[in-house]
Every structure is written in C-alpha cells, then in structure tokens.
Design a protein around this motif. Sequence first.
Motif, PDB file in Angstrom:
ATOM      1  N   ASP A  66       1.101  -1.116   0.357  1.00 32.25           N
ATOM      2  CA  ASP A  66       0.050   0.107  -0.253  1.00 32.25           C
ATOM      3  C   ASP A  66       0.820   1.024   0.150  1.00 32.25           C
ATOM      4  OD1 ASP A  66      -2.481  -1.298  -0.094  1.00 32.25           O
ATOM      5  OD2 ASP A  66      -2.673  -1.017   2.435  1.00 32.25           O
ATOM      6  N   LEU A  67       1.746   1.458   0.649  1.00 27.49           N
ATOM      7  CA  LEU A  67       2.792   2.252   0.653  1.00 27.49           C
ATOM      8  C   LEU A  67       3.598   2.383  -0.032  1.00 27.49           C
ATOM      9  CD1 LEU A  67       4.676   4.713   2.581  1.00 27.49           C
ATOM     10  CD2 LEU A  67       6.426   2.649   3.119  1.00 27.49           C
ATOM     11  N   LEU A  68       3.814   1.123  -0.859  1.00 23.79           N
ATOM     12  CA  LEU A  68       4.624   1.911  -2.715  1.00 23.79           C
ATOM     13  C   LEU A  68       3.422   1.659  -3.612  1.00 23.79           C
ATOM     14  CD1 LEU A  68       6.271   1.535  -5.326  1.00 23.79           C
ATOM     15  CD2 LEU A  68       5.826  -1.394  -4.705  1.00 23.79           C
ATOM     16  N   GLN A  69       2.222   1.753  -3.341  1.00 23.93           N
ATOM     17  CA  GLN A  69       0.652   1.875  -4.244  1.00 23.93           C
ATOM     18  C   GLN A  69       1.359   3.520  -4.321  1.00 23.93           C
ATOM     19  OE1 GLN A  69      -0.818   0.203  -6.465  1.00 23.93           O
ATOM     20  NE2 GLN A  69      -0.714   2.137  -7.309  1.00 23.93           N
ATOM     21  N   GLU A  70       0.508   4.183  -3.196  1.00 25.29           N
ATOM     22  CA  GLU A  70       0.959   5.590  -2.842  1.00 25.29           C
ATOM     23  C   GLU A  70       1.966   6.312  -3.165  1.00 25.29           C
ATOM     24  OE1 GLU A  70       0.751   6.176   1.601  1.00 25.29           O
ATOM     25  OE2 GLU A  70      -1.099   4.925   1.865  1.00 25.29           O
ATOM     26  N   ARG A  72       3.788   5.705  -6.111  1.00 23.56           N
ATOM     27  CA  ARG A  72       3.622   5.571  -7.794  1.00 23.56           C
ATOM     28  C   ARG A  72       2.344   6.353  -8.303  1.00 23.56           C
ATOM     29  NH1 ARG A  72       8.153   4.489  -7.023  1.00 23.56           N
ATOM     30  NH2 ARG A  72       9.089   2.212  -7.954  1.00 23.56           N
ATOM     31  N   ASP A  73       0.906   6.657  -6.649  1.00 20.89           N
ATOM     32  CA  ASP A  73       0.504   7.407  -6.900  1.00 20.89           C
ATOM     33  C   ASP A  73       0.599   8.624  -6.973  1.00 20.89           C
ATOM     34  OD1 ASP A  73      -1.556   5.561  -8.220  1.00 20.89           O
ATOM     35  OD2 ASP A  73      -2.314   5.126  -5.995  1.00 20.89           O
ATOM     36  N   GLU A  74       1.085   8.888  -6.015  1.00 25.04           N
ATOM     37  CA  GLU A  74       1.789  10.538  -6.280  1.00 25.04           C
ATOM     38  C   GLU A  74       3.281  11.092  -6.990  1.00 25.04           C
ATOM     39  OE1 GLU A  74       2.910  10.276  -2.132  1.00 25.04           O
ATOM     40  OE2 GLU A  74       1.325  10.267  -1.223  1.00 25.04           O
ATOM     41  N   GLY A  75       3.196  10.242  -8.127  1.00 29.37           N
ATOM     42  CA  GLY A  75       4.371  10.349  -9.739  1.00 29.37           C
ATOM     43  C   GLY A  75       5.943   9.968  -8.884  1.00 29.37           C
ATOM     44  N   LEU A  76       5.994   9.324  -7.766  1.00 28.98           N
ATOM     45  CA  LEU A  76       7.406   8.773  -7.380  1.00 28.98           C
ATOM     46  C   LEU A  76       7.589   8.404  -7.792  1.00 28.98           C
ATOM     47  CD1 LEU A  76       6.907  10.268  -3.345  1.00 28.98           C
ATOM     48  CD2 LEU A  76       7.413  11.269  -5.798  1.00 28.98           C
ATOM     49  N   PHE A  77       8.602   7.357  -8.769  1.00 34.68           N
ATOM     50  CA  PHE A  77       8.767   6.654  -8.979  1.00 34.68           C
ATOM     51  C   PHE A  77      10.394   6.271  -8.621  1.00 34.68           C
ATOM     52  CE2 PHE A  77       5.375   8.792 -11.841  1.00 34.68           C
ATOM     53  CZ  PHE A  77       4.843   7.304 -11.672  1.00 34.68           C
ATOM     54  N   MET A  78      11.559   6.275  -7.509  1.00 35.36           N
ATOM     55  CA  MET A  78      12.385   6.207  -7.458  1.00 35.36           C
ATOM     56  C   MET A  78      12.827   4.539  -7.516  1.00 35.36           C
ATOM     57  SD  MET A  78      10.517   7.705  -4.970  1.00 35.36           S
ATOM     58  CE  MET A  78       9.073   6.805  -3.790  1.00 35.36           C
ATOM     59  N   PRO A  79      13.558   4.543  -7.604  1.00 35.76           N
ATOM     60  CA  PRO A  79      13.976   2.095  -7.289  1.00 35.76           C
ATOM     61  C   PRO A  79      13.676   1.747  -6.229  1.00 35.76           C
ATOM     62  CG  PRO A  79      15.960   3.373  -8.286  1.00 35.76           C
ATOM     63  CD  PRO A  79      14.700   4.507  -7.767  1.00 35.76           C
ATOM     64  N   VAL A  80      12.361   0.738  -6.282  1.00 34.92           N
ATOM     65  CA  VAL A  80      11.902  -0.144  -5.093  1.00 34.92           C
ATOM     66  C   VAL A  80      12.561  -1.421  -5.046  1.00 34.92           C
ATOM     67  CG1 VAL A  80      10.212  -0.751  -3.642  1.00 34.92           C
ATOM     68  CG2 VAL A  80      10.660   1.702  -4.533  1.00 34.92           C
ATOM     69  N   VAL A  81      13.123  -2.063  -3.987  1.00 35.60           N
ATOM     70  CA  VAL A  81      13.884  -3.456  -3.987  1.00 35.60           C
ATOM     71  C   VAL A  81      12.414  -3.877  -2.938  1.00 35.60           C
ATOM     72  CG1 VAL A  81      15.041  -5.184  -3.760  1.00 35.60           C
ATOM     73  CG2 VAL A  81      16.123  -3.275  -4.915  1.00 35.60           C
ATOM     74  N   ALA A  95       2.987  -5.718  -5.581  1.00 30.22           N
ATOM     75  CA  ALA A  95       4.079  -4.937  -5.585  1.00 30.22           C
ATOM     76  C   ALA A  95       4.930  -4.411  -7.297  1.00 30.22           C
ATOM     77  CB  ALA A  95       4.603  -5.150  -4.801  1.00 30.22           C
ATOM     78  N   LEU A  96       5.098  -5.403  -7.807  1.00 30.44           N
ATOM     79  CA  LEU A  96       6.264  -5.761  -9.153  1.00 30.44           C
ATOM     80  C   LEU A  96       4.768  -4.927  -9.894  1.00 30.44           C
ATOM     81  CD1 LEU A  96       7.611  -8.919  -8.793  1.00 30.44           C
ATOM     82  CD2 LEU A  96       9.109  -6.613  -8.795  1.00 30.44           C
ATOM     83  N   GLU A  97       3.836  -5.573 -10.288  1.00 28.22           N
ATOM     84  CA  GLU A  97       2.559  -5.508 -11.169  1.00 28.22           C
ATOM     85  C   GLU A  97       3.085  -3.319 -11.045  1.00 28.22           C
ATOM     86  OE1 GLU A  97       1.810  -5.984 -13.914  1.00 28.22           O
ATOM     87  OE2 GLU A  97       1.625  -8.720 -13.248  1.00 28.22           O
ATOM     88  N   SER A  98       2.606  -3.049  -9.386  1.00 25.06           N
ATOM     89  CA  SER A  98       3.282  -1.586  -9.141  1.00 25.06           C
ATOM     90  C   SER A  98       4.358  -0.965  -8.815  1.00 25.06           C
ATOM     91  CB  SER A  98       2.404  -1.605  -8.043  1.00 25.06           C
ATOM     92  OG  SER A  98       0.567  -2.031  -7.773  1.00 25.06           O
ATOM     93  N   GLY A  99       5.394  -1.300  -9.358  1.00 24.37           N
ATOM     94  CA  GLY A  99       6.548  -0.392  -9.969  1.00 24.37           C
ATOM     95  C   GLY A  99       7.784  -0.959  -8.889  1.00 24.37           C
ATOM     96  N   ALA A 100       7.399  -1.952  -8.514  1.00 25.13           N
ATOM     97  CA  ALA A 100       8.907  -2.369  -7.899  1.00 25.13           C
ATOM     98  C   ALA A 100       9.107  -3.055  -8.587  1.00 25.13           C
ATOM     99  CB  ALA A 100       8.026  -2.911  -7.030  1.00 25.13           C
ATOM    100  N   ASP A 101      10.985  -2.230  -8.136  1.00 28.54           N
ATOM    101  CA  ASP A 101      12.088  -3.080  -9.467  1.00 28.54           C
ATOM    102  C   ASP A 101      12.342  -4.323  -9.200  1.00 28.54           C
ATOM    103  OD1 ASP A 101      13.213  -0.147 -11.000  1.00 28.54           O
ATOM    104  OD2 ASP A 101      12.552  -0.181  -9.469  1.00 28.54           O
ATOM    105  N   ASP A 102      12.621  -4.490  -8.194  1.00 28.11           N
ATOM    106  CA  ASP A 102      12.777  -6.599  -7.699  1.00 28.11           C
ATOM    107  C   ASP A 102      12.480  -6.507  -6.600  1.00 28.11           C
ATOM    108  OD1 ASP A 102      14.322  -8.902  -8.162  1.00 28.11           O
ATOM    109  OD2 ASP A 102      15.579  -8.217  -9.385  1.00 28.11           O
ATOM    110  N   TYR A 103      12.694  -7.897  -5.739  1.00 28.79           N
ATOM    111  CA  TYR A 103      12.710  -8.086  -4.879  1.00 28.79           C
ATOM    112  C   TYR A 103      13.657  -9.087  -3.951  1.00 28.79           C
ATOM    113  CZ  TYR A 103      10.981 -12.960  -6.332  1.00 28.79           C
ATOM    114  OH  TYR A 103      10.470 -14.411  -6.905  1.00 28.79           O
TER     115      TYR A 103
END
Length: 230
Positions: A66-70, A72-81, A95-103
């Motif tokens: 949910d934090l990642l989705q928030e 991304r919705d706010e336009g913040l696209f820093m890489p996230v693992v 999370a990957l579908e929402s824009g996470a880079d890896d895990y």
Amino acid sequence: MTGSAVKILVVDDEPPIRKLLRVGLTAQGYEVQEAPNASAARQSVAADMPDLIVLDLGLPDKSGYDLLQEWRDEGLFMPVVILSSRTDEAGIVKALESGADDYVTKPFGINELGARISVALRHRLQQQGEKAIFQTGGLSIDLVKRIVKVDGNEIKLSPKEYDILRVLAQHAGKVLTHQFLLKQIWGPAADVQYLRVYVRQLRQKVEQIPDQPHYITTETGVGYRLREPD
C-alpha cells in the motif's frame, strides 16, 4: 543521482534486519537511512528523496504494498526493491505490478540484495530505447534484424517465442511477472498457461540443459528473469 554516495532508505520494522542492511550496504559504499514503519518512511522521503528504497512488505502500520502504491500514485518513481517472507508471493506480484523493481525473500544474503540494488539502479539510469545487440554469455539477440544466436549459431524462433525473449531482454536482470508478460504478448485476458508453454519451447531452443536453465530462470509463483547482459 550525483557523484556523491547513493542514498538508500531501508524501511523495515525489525531492528536486526535494519542493522544488517545498514552495515552491509554501508560497506558496499551506500549511504543508508532507516525507517521502522510506513509513517516514518513517508516523512523520510518527503524530507530527503533517496536514490533507492529497500521496502519490507510486512510493516506494522501499513502494508509495504500500500505504501508503494501511494508513492506511485503521487508520481514518485524512485527504484524500490522489496523485502518479503517466502509466503508473500501474492504481495510480491502486486508490488511488482505496481512498479517495484525487484525483490528478495527473507532470509537473504547481503550480496544478493546488493546485486538486486545494482540492477535496479542501472535500469533507472539507462537511456530510453533499445541497444541494437543484446548479449549475455553465448546468447545474442539482434533487436533490429530479429536474429537470435546461441554460441554463434542462429536459432529459429516462432514470432511469440521471439516476442517473449525480446521483452525479457528489454528488462534483463529484472523479474517480470506472469501478468506483465501476458499483457505485453497476448493482452490482459490471456491464460498464464500460454506463457508457460512458450517459455518451455523457448528454453528448448536457447538453453543447453532446458530443465536447468542458465539464461531464462523461473521466479517461483512470480514470473521469469533473463540473465543480465554482459
């Protein structure tokens, strides 16, 4: 990112995990900031945008997803693992579908995490567009002429097999979810079984030992990953 140390924000509620990451990532040359929950993470990002975030899915005040989705919705696209337990497959996929880079899954090695971080940072620094030739080990893909070679020998692929390999090459080193690949190749309504069949056929043509793939690896319950380019 500048010439100074790359800033990484570690978001995890477990002090031993944060200490492990702080010590390990600092030793790799990163500047490490910490947050024990979603609220502190949001404050840290607002005050000083990190170059990359290592994010635990199981936070006490809000799920990492949910934090990642928030963000991304706010336009913040820093890489996230993403950090997750081995039972978090559904959360990892979301999370990957929402824009996470890896895990990486707990327990994990600091070198494995460091490798994932390096890949995510490199992807964000790459210029738009494809290189003409993709090369990893003995596998080469001419993305202009659509020619695939293994150890110098041309391999004939069906259009769908090539499309899958092309998409994997565009994101080499990163895990791509089943749904992402299905949408790219067949559209959103396609059955994942189509993908499994074509990946199996593709491995028969590009892998020396298809049941022990060297280039196209399976991320169980999540998707597939193509080996990084040389």
